[in-house]
Design a protein around this motif. Structure first.
Motif, mmCIF file in Angstrom:
data_model
loop_
_atom_site.group_PDB
_atom_site.id
_atom_site.type_symbol
_atom_site.label_atom_id
_atom_site.label_comp_id
_atom_site.label_asym_id
_atom_site.label_seq_id
_atom_site.Cartn_x
_atom_site.Cartn_y
_atom_site.Cartn_z
ATOM 1 N N ARG A 39 -11.432 0.317 2.859
ATOM 2 C CA ARG A 39 -10.277 -0.102 3.661
ATOM 3 C C ARG A 39 -10.443 -1.496 4.244
ATOM 4 O O ARG A 39 -9.557 -2.355 4.113
ATOM 5 C CB ARG A 39 -10.025 0.901 4.788
ATOM 6 C CG ARG A 39 -8.697 0.673 5.514
ATOM 7 C CD ARG A 39 -8.563 1.551 6.732
ATOM 8 N NE ARG A 39 -9.470 1.144 7.816
ATOM 9 C CZ ARG A 39 -9.572 1.765 8.982
ATOM 10 N NH1 ARG A 39 -8.839 2.843 9.217
ATOM 11 N NH2 ARG A 39 -10.404 1.334 9.904
ATOM 12 N N GLU A 60 2.554 1.797 -3.418
ATOM 13 C CA GLU A 60 1.643 2.315 -4.437
ATOM 14 C C GLU A 60 1.276 3.768 -4.165
ATOM 15 O O GLU A 60 1.070 4.543 -5.104
ATOM 16 C CB GLU A 60 0.395 1.442 -4.521
ATOM 17 C CG GLU A 60 0.629 0.081 -5.145
ATOM 18 C CD GLU A 60 1.360 0.181 -6.488
ATOM 19 O OE1 GLU A 60 0.912 0.966 -7.349
ATOM 20 O OE2 GLU A 60 2.381 -0.506 -6.664
ATOM 21 N N GLN A 61 1.180 4.158 -2.901
ATOM 22 C CA GLN A 61 0.928 5.565 -2.581
ATOM 23 C C GLN A 61 2.070 6.447 -3.077
ATOM 24 O O GLN A 61 1.844 7.518 -3.654
ATOM 25 C CB GLN A 61 0.753 5.738 -1.069
ATOM 26 C CG GLN A 61 -0.607 5.296 -0.537
ATOM 27 C CD GLN A 61 -0.721 5.517 0.956
ATOM 28 O OE1 GLN A 61 0.208 5.247 1.709
ATOM 29 N NE2 GLN A 61 -1.867 6.020 1.390
ATOM 30 N N GLN A 99 0.826 -1.204 0.000
ATOM 31 C CA GLN A 99 0.000 0.000 0.000
ATOM 32 C C GLN A 99 0.862 1.256 0.000
ATOM 33 O O GLN A 99 0.609 2.192 -0.767
ATOM 34 C CB GLN A 99 -0.915 -0.018 1.226
ATOM 35 C CG GLN A 99 -1.717 1.265 1.459
ATOM 36 C CD GLN A 99 -2.998 1.313 0.658
ATOM 37 O OE1 GLN A 99 -3.250 0.421 -0.151
ATOM 38 N NE2 GLN A 99 -3.792 2.344 0.879
ATOM 39 N N GLN A 100 1.890 1.285 0.834
ATOM 40 C CA GLN A 100 2.777 2.453 0.894
ATOM 41 C C GLN A 100 3.517 2.661 -0.425
ATOM 42 O O GLN A 100 3.664 3.786 -0.897
ATOM 43 C CB GLN A 100 3.784 2.282 2.038
ATOM 44 C CG GLN A 100 3.188 2.360 3.436
ATOM 45 C CD GLN A 100 4.208 2.020 4.498
ATOM 46 O OE1 GLN A 100 5.005 1.093 4.335
ATOM 47 N NE2 GLN A 100 4.195 2.769 5.592
ATOM 48 N N ASP A 154 -5.895 5.568 3.899
ATOM 49 C CA ASP A 154 -5.097 5.289 5.086
ATOM 50 C C ASP A 154 -5.493 6.282 6.186
ATOM 51 O O ASP A 154 -6.329 7.172 5.977
ATOM 52 C CB ASP A 154 -3.598 5.339 4.783
ATOM 53 C CG ASP A 154 -3.141 6.722 4.323
ATOM 54 O OD1 ASP A 154 -3.907 7.695 4.459
ATOM 55 O OD2 ASP A 154 -2.010 6.827 3.821
ATOM 56 N N LYS A 163 -8.069 3.213 -3.484
ATOM 57 C CA LYS A 163 -7.656 2.621 -2.206
ATOM 58 C C LYS A 163 -6.465 3.349 -1.607
ATOM 59 O O LYS A 163 -6.183 3.220 -0.406
ATOM 60 C CB LYS A 163 -7.312 1.136 -2.406
ATOM 61 C CG LYS A 163 -8.526 0.247 -2.540
ATOM 62 C CD LYS A 163 -8.128 -1.203 -2.736
ATOM 63 C CE LYS A 163 -7.491 -1.799 -1.507
ATOM 64 N NZ LYS A 163 -8.436 -2.001 -0.408
ATOM 65 N N LEU A 164 -5.769 4.149 -2.421
ATOM 66 C CA LEU A 164 -4.622 4.901 -1.915
ATOM 67 C C LEU A 164 -5.058 6.070 -1.035
ATOM 68 O O LEU A 164 -4.231 6.686 -0.375
ATOM 69 C CB LEU A 164 -3.790 5.426 -3.084
ATOM 70 C CG LEU A 164 -3.292 4.372 -4.086
ATOM 71 C CD1 LEU A 164 -2.503 5.042 -5.197
ATOM 72 C CD2 LEU A 164 -2.443 3.316 -3.384
ATOM 73 N N ASP A 199 -6.809 2.694 -7.701
ATOM 74 C CA ASP A 199 -6.068 3.777 -7.059
ATOM 75 C C ASP A 199 -6.847 4.493 -5.966
ATOM 76 O O ASP A 199 -6.243 5.170 -5.120
ATOM 77 C CB ASP A 199 -5.627 4.804 -8.119
ATOM 78 C CG ASP A 199 -4.428 4.311 -8.933
ATOM 79 O OD1 ASP A 199 -3.790 3.344 -8.485
ATOM 80 O OD2 ASP A 199 -4.147 4.888 -9.993
#
Length: 600
Positions: free
Chosen positions: A456, A157-158, A154-155, A378, A374-375, A372
């Protein structure tokens, strides 16, 4: 020859070259002085106006860009390899620049990039060098993300998303001094393009939103959302519109469409040629559409339960108003997610027969591969959204517009920065772009819960993890016949994510993959003759297997949907009494498209 004499000779050559450029005459100097003065005046006026602006007026006041995670230390070995590759390619680039004759043959082939379509980007040595240098740096910046240590997927891709956004922003096509088209236009118009572009930019800053269409180009009920009908039911959350029949007979089972409340419903009624609503009416269906109210302070506590109950209320209103047992339902995007929830609740209550069929336009129930977006879920992003909505109890629709524009920043942001601000072009009269900028606000509680619980935590696919109106639901128990449409190039609801509906529902399903994306893949009338769609009648267990065995059909998928729907639609009945808006139990309140769609 000494170094000093060489430099002196070079400077003399430059002086002689500069002498070839004619000095501006008095009239030209007056013009450019006036132009600079007007631009300074406009910026001063805007600054003074901003000082007296109320909170929320200016883009910088309430809207924020998604934050980029802190960068960890790169892996030393991978970083060294990356640097070695970068310098080798840089040297090769300079060698091509110094040897123009060999440049064309040595330059690497790249996919077509509309930003660099002007011939100067390829044929002029300076602009070709600028373009190739940018492409080289951009490529290695994106590759550099893979050299970073200690990141979860996840990080990573962010950071990749943020890096891509930065790279797109820094394109030389976005700056007046490095874009040959802008330079040429500036010389051609005497800088009028920059003055006009500044007016566009300051207007957008005041609105807090990038404009794609000239203000006033479209008017609801006049040249968009023109299908005749009446609002026949109203609640604090939605209006229900019934459309006038255009055929002497209609099918017994009516159709109710639930558009997403993130956008205005008239995406399905842009104009007569593109209108899915008008087309469905012309096929002999009695069509109803829900028009959601844009959130205000009174809707701060609205949550998923309220939207599910609103869908059930609309279904029951149509059933009772027309005296029928069941309806067809369509859910578009987030309203499709909610429709799946509604079907699960009706199944749990033993009332599933209220819905004869369900159609899903680019909708997701399983968010494991949701793309995207989902980015943006967090803790830092959710805290920012919470802060944005804390004051008013709703999320400003301009924030959502910015988020969706960022997903395709090159096309939806920088393309318009160049055209509107640098080239000073007039805004196009394009109904789809008008709709795209017609934002709606979202209830704060619902928005946060949606991102947290579904995007999430992916709770909707877990039996009993979501409770609606006091009832735990399980979407794997949904047996309603379903037609599932996805867009092959959809960046908001990726096709492989939409496919997952077929892995969770228990009833008969038809999955169709349409050409194009989230909007054009849906709004594709048969008369346009555009795109294509893919079907696969064999039972397959994965999206990849579907693709491998899929058959392609040219044109719109709408007729395929109609062929699937009609056998479930009952007999034909005369289009009179309750089938005419306002002539049955459901009384006319106001003409379509109603007042809720006009609320900001």
């Amino acid at each position: 020859m000494s170094a000093e004499s060489s430099v002196a000779e070079e400077n003399g050559a430059r002086t002689d070259k500069a002498a070839e450029w004619p000095l501006p005459d008095l009239a030209q100097m007056q013009h450019w002085t006036w132009l600079i003065g007007r631009m300074q005046q406009k910026m001063l006026e805007f600054g003074l106006k901003g000082l007296g602006a109320t909170p929320g007026t200016l883009a910088t006041d309430k809207l924020a860009m998604p934050a980029m995670p802190a960068l960890p230390t790169p892996d030393p070995a991978a970083f060294a390899r990356s640097q070695e590759s970068f310098w080798a390619e840089s040297i090769a680039l300079w060698q091509r620049f110094l040897d123009p004759a060999a440049a064309a043959a040595a330059a690497p082939d790249r996919p077509a990039d509309r930003r660099f379509a002007a011939p100067e980007w390829q044929g002029h040595p300076l602009f070709a060098m600028i373009r190739q240098s940018y492409e080289l740096i951009a490529e290695h910046m994106l590759k550099g993300v893979d050299t970073l240590d200690g990141l979860d997927p996840q990080q990573r891709e962010q950071i990749r998303f943020a890096t891509r956004a930065f790279v797109d922003a820094m394109s030389p096509s976005n700056f007046a001094g490095t874009n040959p088209q802008v330079i040429a236009r500036t010389l051609e118009t005497g800088g009028e393009n920059l003055l006009k572009g500044l007016e566009h930019m300051l207007g957008d800053l005041e609105r807090g939103q990038l404009s794609h269409v000239a203000e006033g180009a479209f008017e609801l009920g006049r040249n968009i959302a023109t299908t005749p009908g009446q609002v026949v039911h109203e609640t604090p959350l939605y209006q229900l519109i019934q459309y006038d029949p255009t055929t002497p007979k209609v099918r017994t089972v009516p159709l109710i469409i639930f558009p997403p409340w993130i956008n205005r419903f008239y995406i399905l009624d842009l104009n007569p040629a593109k209108s899915f609503i008008r087309w469905a009416v012309e096929q002999g269906l009695t069509v109803f559409v829900v028009s959601w109210k844009s959130a205000d302070a009174d809707m701060a506590g609205v949550v998923l339960d309220d939207y599910v109950k609103a869908q059930i209320d609309a279904i029951d209103t149509v059933r009772e108003g027309l005296g029928v047992e069941a309806v067809h339902a369509i859910g578009y995007c987030v309203a499709g997610t909610t429709l799946a929830t509604t079907l699960a609740l009706l199944e749990a209550r033993g009332q599933a027969d209220k819905v004869a069929s369900a159609t899903f336009f680019t909708a997701q129930v399983d968010f494991a591969q949701a793309g995207d977006l989902k980015l943006f879920v967090d803790d830092a992003q959710l805290d920012m959204i919470r802060q944005l909505s804390a004051e008013n109890g709703y999320t400003d629709g301009r924030y959502m517009a910015l988020t969706f524009n960022l997903l395709r920043g090159r096309d939806l942001i920088w393309n318009y920065v160049v055209n509107n601000y640098l080239l000073g072009e007039d805004y196009p009269a394009f109904d789809l772009l008008h709709w795209n900028g017609d934002t709606t606000n979202l209830p704060a509680a619902w928005h946060l819960a949606y991102l947290t619980d579904l995007y999430r935590d992916n709770k909707l696919i877990k039996p009993g993890a979501v409770t609606v109106d006091g009832t735990p639901i399980d979407i794997s128990r949904v047996r309603t016949p379903a037609y599932v449409q996805a867009g092959r190039e959809d960046h908001i609801a990726p096709a492989e994510s939409v496919w997952k509906i077929t892995e969770h529902f228990a009833g008969p399903l038809r999955f169709v993959l349409a050409g194009s994306g989230h909007i054009a893949g849906v709004v594709n009338p048969p008369s346009a003759g555009k795109y294509q769609y893919w079907t696969n009648d064999r039972k397959v267990r994965s999206f990849d297997a579907f693709l491998r065995g899929a058959s392609e059909t040219k044109g719109s998928w709408w007729p395929d949907w109609l062929a699937w729907l009609l056998p479930l639609s009952g007999e034909e009945v005369p289009a009179k009494r309750a089938r005419i808006p306002g002539k049955g139990r459901l009384k006319a309140i106001e003409p379509a498209p109603g007042r809720y769609v006009r609320m900001r």
